[in-house]
Scaffold this motif. Sequence first.
Motif, PDB file in Angstrom:
ATOM      1  N   GLY A 111       0.846  -1.188   0.000  1.00 52.06           N
ATOM      2  CA  GLY A 111       0.000   0.000   0.000  1.00 52.06           C
ATOM      3  C   GLY A 111       0.881   1.237   0.000  1.00 52.06           C
ATOM      4  N   LEU A 118       0.839   0.143   6.048  1.00 54.61           N
ATOM      5  CA  LEU A 118      -0.043  -1.021   6.052  1.00 54.61           C
ATOM      6  C   LEU A 118       0.790  -2.278   6.257  1.00 54.61           C
ATOM      7  CD1 LEU A 118      -2.992  -1.475   3.566  1.00 54.61           C
ATOM      8  CD2 LEU A 118      -1.735  -3.420   4.456  1.00 54.61           C
ATOM      9  N   SER A 163      -5.682  -2.345   0.040  1.00 54.71           N
ATOM     10  CA  SER A 163      -5.478  -0.959  -0.368  1.00 54.71           C
ATOM     11  C   SER A 163      -5.367  -0.903  -1.882  1.00 54.71           C
ATOM     12  CB  SER A 163      -4.207  -0.392   0.265  1.00 54.71           C
ATOM     13  OG  SER A 163      -3.985   0.936  -0.159  1.00 54.71           O
ATOM     14  N   THR A 164      -6.230  -0.115  -2.516  1.00 56.54           N
ATOM     15  CA  THR A 164      -6.209   0.030  -3.970  1.00 56.54           C
ATOM     16  C   THR A 164      -6.065   1.495  -4.388  1.00 56.54           C
ATOM     17  OG1 THR A 164      -8.626   0.047  -3.977  1.00 56.54           O
ATOM     18  CG2 THR A 164      -7.559  -2.069  -4.398  1.00 56.54           C
ATOM     19  N   CYS A 169      -7.756   2.331   2.541  1.00 58.39           N
ATOM     20  CA  CYS A 169      -7.771   0.891   2.780  1.00 58.39           C
ATOM     21  C   CYS A 169      -9.127   0.484   3.346  1.00 58.39           C
ATOM     22  CB  CYS A 169      -6.642   0.461   3.701  1.00 58.39           C
ATOM     23  SG  CYS A 169      -6.775   1.072   5.384  1.00 58.39           S
ATOM     24  N   GLU A 200     -11.056  -7.127  -1.868  1.00 56.49           N
ATOM     25  CA  GLU A 200     -10.227  -6.259  -2.699  1.00 56.49           C
ATOM     26  C   GLU A 200     -11.082  -5.555  -3.750  1.00 56.49           C
ATOM     27  OE1 GLU A 200      -5.942  -6.263  -5.037  1.00 56.49           O
ATOM     28  OE2 GLU A 200      -7.068  -8.146  -4.884  1.00 56.49           O
TER      29      GLU A 200
END
Length: 296
Positions: A111, A118, A163-164, A169, A200
């Motif tokens: 992340g 993270l 986390s994207t 997150c 996710e």
Amino acid sequence: MCGIAGLFLKNAALEPQLGAMLHRMIETLSDRGPDSAGFAIYGKGDRGRIKVTLRIVGGDAAATIAELEREVGPLHAVTRSNHVIVSVATDLRERLVAAVARQAPAVEVVGSGARMELYKEVGLPGDVARRFALSSMSGTHGIGHTRMATESAVTTNGAHPFSTGLDQCLVHNGSLSNHHAVRRVLKREGLSFATDNDSEVAAGYLTWRMREGAGLKQALTQSLSDLDGFYTFVVGTETGFAVLRDPIACKPAVMAETDDYVAFGSEYRALDALPGIANARVFEPEPSIVYAWERH
């Protein structure tokens, strides 16, 4: 099962205790998720810099960082077990991520963000928290998760948080029934995924909505019509903390709020040692209602 813990501090005097409080909450929820655990801490950030969390397994972390420095330039790195927090100028983040992919394909980018660090790993939640010295960490807010794998193998990649997006997150208790369809939509929108985990996808959905201009609360409200299943989400951003339960709200959840903090736990016992809990407003979050707090 799975267990979720979250803390959003209103009182700056408590910030040095954030990690210790979150550690106890996560460890208390071990029997809800003994397979793996993870947490995100929103601590101090430096203007114009991004922190990138790398997971380095089976290699020499110092040698890996030295190799990345040859391509990116000097890096400030802090190692906690097999995770390394690398701080770079904001405009060098993409170069660093690309260098990791080329020079160190076995290293995972967990992340990144101006303030977010993270950490996640396989193992009992208390052991994972101790491995990364969670109790020593300070910050303004943090979320944690204890996982009981039911839909996939027990792996670090399958552990929460997911986390994207920068400083964003999500942890999740439940199951989404339409995550494959949503994943296809998000891939067309340019998002990529490291796992098959439905959580996710939920994180990616929020990243997409917020990238398109929605605020955290608005993005979660939109998810009620776009994500199908049963779920409790706890989300962290650089300045915010939010909770959402699905319209049925079959997963357990309890919250507490005082003048000093907001806390979330899958069960009340995760909250019972927090300071001032005896005088807190304790409540069960209602279905389909977004509870959000922002720091400005």
